[in-house]
Design a protein around this motif. Sequence first.
Motif, PDB file in Angstrom:
ATOM      1  N   SER A   4       1.028  -1.261   0.116  1.00  0.00           N
ATOM      2  CA  SER A   4       0.152   0.015   0.061  1.00  0.00           C
ATOM      3  C   SER A   4       0.966   1.240   0.067  1.00  0.00           C
ATOM      4  CB  SER A   4      -0.928   0.078   1.271  1.00  0.00           C
ATOM      5  OG  SER A   4      -0.232   0.008   2.322  1.00  0.00           O
ATOM      6  N   GLU A   5       2.054   1.288   0.621  1.00  0.00           N
ATOM      7  CA  GLU A   5       2.980   2.351   0.689  1.00  0.00           C
ATOM      8  C   GLU A   5       3.592   2.668  -0.673  1.00  0.00           C
ATOM      9  OE1 GLU A   5       5.928   1.991   3.482  1.00  0.00           O
ATOM     10  OE2 GLU A   5       4.590   1.975   5.127  1.00  0.00           O
ATOM     11  N   LYS A   7       2.156   1.716  -3.731  1.00  0.00           N
ATOM     12  CA  LYS A   7       0.924   2.262  -4.379  1.00  0.00           C
ATOM     13  C   LYS A   7       0.659   3.662  -4.166  1.00  0.00           C
ATOM     14  CE  LYS A   7      -3.917   1.538  -5.749  1.00  0.00           C
ATOM     15  NZ  LYS A   7      -3.978   2.672  -6.358  1.00  0.00           N
ATOM     16  N   ALA A   8       0.734   4.004  -3.043  1.00  0.00           N
ATOM     17  CA  ALA A   8       0.696   5.323  -2.659  1.00  0.00           C
ATOM     18  C   ALA A   8       1.702   6.344  -3.117  1.00  0.00           C
ATOM     19  CB  ALA A   8       0.511   5.474  -0.855  1.00  0.00           C
ATOM     20  N   ASP A  11       1.144   6.698  -6.826  1.00  0.00           N
ATOM     21  CA  ASP A  11      -0.015   7.450  -7.015  1.00  0.00           C
ATOM     22  C   ASP A  11       0.324   9.025  -6.925  1.00  0.00           C
ATOM     23  OD1 ASP A  11      -1.834   5.413  -7.523  1.00  0.00           O
ATOM     24  OD2 ASP A  11      -2.746   5.414  -5.320  1.00  0.00           O
TER      25      ASP A  11
END
Length: 79
Positions: A4-5, A7-8, A11
């Motif tokens: 998730s880090e 992907k963040a 993004d």
Amino acid sequence: MAGSESKAAKDLTAVMETTMQQLQSRFQNLSDQIISKMDEMGTRIDDLEKNVADLMTQAGAEDHYKSNGFEERPSWPKH
């Protein structure tokens, strides 16, 4: 958690790249507008100088300069 880090971060990078591209485009447009206005002003100044010279000629300023020992009327420097 690491996924998730990642992907963040991706993004955020994509958002920043888009924002920077938009800013670059806006600055380029503003720069083009400024250059266009400066060119237009230069043309208008040239026209104004010509009109002033014509008015001086009509008013007899050319004869005034020659009668005072000048060869020709003073002129503004060209850019």
